[in-house]
Enzyme design. Structure first.
Site, short mmCIF file in Angstrom:
data_model
loop_
_atom_site.label_atom_id
_atom_site.label_comp_id
_atom_site.label_asym_id
_atom_site.label_seq_id
_atom_site.Cartn_x
_atom_site.Cartn_y
_atom_site.Cartn_z
N ARG A 263 -16.85 8.14 49.69
CA ARG A 263 -17.56 7.01 49.06
C ARG A 263 -16.76 6.39 47.91
O ARG A 263 -17.15 5.36 47.38
CB ARG A 263 -18.93 7.48 48.57
CG ARG A 263 -19.80 7.95 49.74
CD ARG A 263 -21.19 8.28 49.31
NE ARG A 263 -21.88 7.03 48.96
CZ ARG A 263 -23.03 6.98 48.33
NH1 ARG A 263 -23.62 8.08 47.96
NH2 ARG A 263 -23.59 5.83 48.06
N CYS A 264 -15.65 7.03 47.53
CA CYS A 264 -14.85 6.57 46.39
C CYS A 264 -13.67 5.73 46.89
O CYS A 264 -12.87 6.20 47.71
CB CYS A 264 -14.36 7.78 45.61
SG CYS A 264 -13.15 7.39 44.33
N SER A 265 -13.53 4.52 46.37
CA SER A 265 -12.45 3.64 46.82
C SER A 265 -11.08 4.21 46.49
O SER A 265 -10.14 4.13 47.29
CB SER A 265 -12.60 2.24 46.23
OG SER A 265 -12.48 2.28 44.83
#
Length: 113
Positions: free
Chosen positions: A9-11
């Site tokens: 979920r973390c870019s």
């Protein structure tokens, strides 16, 4: 083999995976929110990063602000907090043999692959 502690979920974490894919090197993805590192494993990661436990904490997380911010915590207590709340662990972490970096900025990853 290279290992990346990854949160999909973390870019920045996704950018880290993309950089590793583009490198052509073999690597293993560890989704650390699902496979939370043990206390021993997290302690080893911190040693490889050559930082103190507090430097691996995401201090902007709500969990940190509500439960830990402003408290006097030992290194052991900080590590336990990260294990109980893996969202607190900074990401991505890339390990290659006896070296490790936090992939923020993503360019840090290039220094160890």
């Amino acid at each position: 083999m290279i290992k990346i502690y990854h949160n999909p979920r973390c870019s920045k974490s996704r950018q880290g995976v993309a950089l590793l894919e583009n490198s052509g090197k073999e690597f293993k993805i560890v989704k650390y929110l699902d496979a939370v590192p043990s206390e021993k494993e997290l302690t080893e990661i911190i040693k490889l990063l050559n930082i103190s436990p507090i430097e691996l904490v995401r201090k902007s997380e709500k969990i940190w602000k509500e439960n830990y911010k402003g408290k006097e915590l030992s290194d052991s207590e900080i590590i336990k907090a990260m294990i109980q709340n893996p969202k607190l662990i900074e990401r991505p972490i890339i390990i290659n043999k006896n070296k490790a970096v936090i992939g923020r900025p993503t360019e840090n990853i290039s220094t160890i692959i």
